[in-house]
Design a protein around this motif. Structure first.
Motif, mmCIF file in Angstrom:
data_model
loop_
_atom_site.group_PDB
_atom_site.id
_atom_site.type_symbol
_atom_site.label_atom_id
_atom_site.label_comp_id
_atom_site.label_asym_id
_atom_site.label_seq_id
_atom_site.Cartn_x
_atom_site.Cartn_y
_atom_site.Cartn_z
ATOM 1 N N THR A 30 105.488 73.592 82.352
ATOM 2 C CA THR A 30 105.109 74.014 81.014
ATOM 3 C C THR A 30 105.959 75.202 80.610
ATOM 4 O OG1 THR A 30 102.821 73.299 81.396
ATOM 5 C CG2 THR A 30 103.203 74.795 79.537
ATOM 6 N N VAL A 31 106.463 75.160 79.378
ATOM 7 C CA VAL A 31 107.252 76.266 78.827
ATOM 8 C C VAL A 31 106.545 76.764 77.576
ATOM 9 C CG1 VAL A 31 109.491 76.982 77.906
ATOM 10 C CG2 VAL A 31 109.386 75.243 79.702
ATOM 11 N N LEU A 32 106.270 78.067 77.523
ATOM 12 C CA LEU A 32 105.611 78.674 76.370
ATOM 13 C C LEU A 32 106.595 79.558 75.608
ATOM 14 C CD1 LEU A 32 102.275 79.800 78.087
ATOM 15 C CD2 LEU A 32 102.703 77.683 76.813
ATOM 16 N N ASP A 34 109.077 78.696 73.596
ATOM 17 C CA ASP A 34 110.448 78.203 73.444
ATOM 18 C C ASP A 34 110.614 77.559 72.075
ATOM 19 O OD1 ASP A 34 113.050 77.603 74.121
ATOM 20 O OD2 ASP A 34 112.535 75.823 75.266
ATOM 21 N N ASP A 87 103.830 72.176 76.533
ATOM 22 C CA ASP A 87 104.873 73.082 76.066
ATOM 23 C C ASP A 87 104.498 73.685 74.714
ATOM 24 O OD1 ASP A 87 106.374 72.482 78.281
ATOM 25 O OD2 ASP A 87 107.916 71.334 77.216
ATOM 26 N N ASN A 88 104.783 74.972 74.597
ATOM 27 C CA ASN A 88 104.618 75.699 73.335
ATOM 28 C C ASN A 88 103.200 75.624 72.780
ATOM 29 O OD1 ASN A 88 107.403 76.393 73.344
ATOM 30 N ND2 ASN A 88 107.896 74.359 72.544
ATOM 31 N N ARG A 363 114.923 74.297 82.337
ATOM 32 C CA ARG A 363 113.562 74.436 82.859
ATOM 33 C C ARG A 363 113.554 75.012 84.268
ATOM 34 N NH1 ARG A 363 110.122 71.442 79.247
ATOM 35 N NH2 ARG A 363 108.324 71.858 80.584
ATOM 36 N N ARG A 388 110.497 83.549 76.717
ATOM 37 C CA ARG A 388 109.557 82.482 77.031
ATOM 38 C C ARG A 388 108.805 82.812 78.312
ATOM 39 N NH1 ARG A 388 113.632 77.645 79.295
ATOM 40 N NH2 ARG A 388 114.290 78.773 81.178
ATOM 41 N N LEU A 390 107.388 80.667 81.765
ATOM 42 C CA LEU A 390 107.433 79.421 82.522
ATOM 43 C C LEU A 390 106.195 79.319 83.398
ATOM 44 C CD1 LEU A 390 111.160 79.501 83.776
ATOM 45 C CD2 LEU A 390 110.261 78.521 81.644
#
Length: 396
Positions: A30-32, A34, A87-88, A363, A388, A390
């Protein structure tokens, strides 16, 4: 004609080194934060419910509860009621701004119990929440986890009340009840630890503070509560600090990321006197060393370059080796002076460095990671230079 280079082959494995992959090689699950604008260009600057700007703090509440991110550049604390899976994902709550689309130091107003100015370290034991409000030179404490946006803090450390925000309360010297650019806070074993970075020390409250501005019980990094000199005025390499940024506690061990000296200081047991020397250090071969990467351009499995964040996961000390843009892992039960790391993430080998491995963000890459937090098999990384966070699973 054959050419022979006399330069060391930094790609060759280091003698005796064993590289363990710390995290899932596929990269973060999960990427927040970005954000990508309509023209395809990253757009992290505008505050939104799912944007981040230079985040420098991450924290899990126990049992899958709230997840906290210090969105430092937007001067706010972002709160997800559950650990995000997509994500996001948009945050549920915030502290420090009137809404998710506003920004500015102290929300362009006076200092108060729900305003922030460069928030960084975040910590919780599942009941109490603390945040290092660095440029207000204070730590805010909530006795229960916030349940609504801009819920005011219950307690402040470093200042006499919620309306003030001067370094060391405006004095030229430090005191047991003042703070100066405090970048880290940790709640552990019933104590509160604050990395009081500008005063080059760590303050310890032996129990949860009960009143505003309560003085600390112990100081590490200086011989007394009023001194604030670099490396304790040369008292000794086992005592002084240059840029303490974070603290972790595990099995009564106290570990401090002393970023300015490019090392981690370790006390084998809880100190009971001001200025107590640490037991050993990681990142340098002796107490007197302080060079980036041990005065080498290339890192290795013992060198550090401005380590800022730390976390403990499954018996491993994880370190955000910030200026090398990598994560290092050390076996916690086998730490000693100048221990070598056995685990690595975000770089191909111990001799490698470079923001995003000198490429675009991916990632499985980081750029100047400032903070770490662990919960179960998940590691949260404040990937500050990439704007971001991770959420990255441990390697199987």
């Amino acid at each position: 004609m054959m050419r022979i280079s006399l330069a060391p082959d930094y790609r060759r494995p280091l003698p005796g080194s064993v590289t363990q992959q710390l995290l899932d090689p596929r990269g973060a699950r999960t990427v927040l934060g970005d954000q990508i604008a309509a023209n395809g260009v990253p757009d992290p600057i505008r505050p939104q419910p799912n944007s981040l700007f230079g985040p420098r703090g991450v924290c899990f509440a126990p049992h899958g509860g709230p997840f906290f991110v210090a969105d430092t550049g937007h001067h706010r604390l972002m709160i997800w009621n559950k650990v995000p899976q997509a994500d996001n994902a948009e945050a549920d709550l915030l502290i420090g701004q009137p809404d998710f689309y506003a920004e500015g130091r102290n929300a362009h107003g006076p200092v108060g119990p729900a305003t922030l100015n460069m928030p960084t370290g975040v910590s919780t034991d599942g009941k109490v929440l603390a945040i290092a409000d660095a440029w207000n030179h204070r730590v805010l404490i909530w006795r229960t986890l916030p349940e609504h946006s801009n819920q005011p803090a219950d307690l402040v450390l470093g200042q006499a009340d919620f309306s003030r925000g001067a370094a060391n309360r405006g004095a030229a010297t430090a005191a047991a009840d003042t703070l100066n650019w405090c970048y880290g806070v940790t709640i552990a074993d019933g104590r509160v630890f604050v990395a009081d970075t500008g005063n080059r020390r760590v303050l310890v409250w032996n129990s949860m503070p009960r009143r505003n501005g309560q003085p600390a019980d112990l100081v590490l990094g200086q011989v007394d509560a009023t001194t604030r000199d670099d490396n304790a005025s040369g008292v000794g390499g086992a005592v002084g600090m240059r840029w303490p940024h974070s603290v972790v506690v595990e099995n009564n061990k106290i570990l401090v990321a002393d970023a300015g000296n490019n090392r981690i200081m370790v006390w084998n047991s809880m100190p009971n006197a001001d200025g107590a020397p640490c037991s050993f250090v990681l990142g340098q071969s002796s107490f007197d060393g302080n060079d980036h990467n041990r005065a080498s351009y290339h890192p290795n499995n013992r060198a550090l370059n401005m380590p800022y964040g730390m976390a403990i996961h499954d018996g491993t000390l994880l370190c955000a080796d910030t200026a090398n843009s990598r994560l290092m892992g050390y076996p916690l039960d086998d730490l000693r002076m100048d221990s070598a790391a056995c685990g690595l993430a975000a770089q191909s080998g111990f001799a490698d460095k470079g923001d995003n491995r000198w490429r675009f963000a991916a990632r499985d890459s980081v750029c100047w990671p400032f903070a770490l937090a662990a919960s179960g098999k998940t590691l949260a990384i404040a990937d500050t230079g990439n704007n971001r966070v991770l959420l990255w699973e441990a390697a199987s």
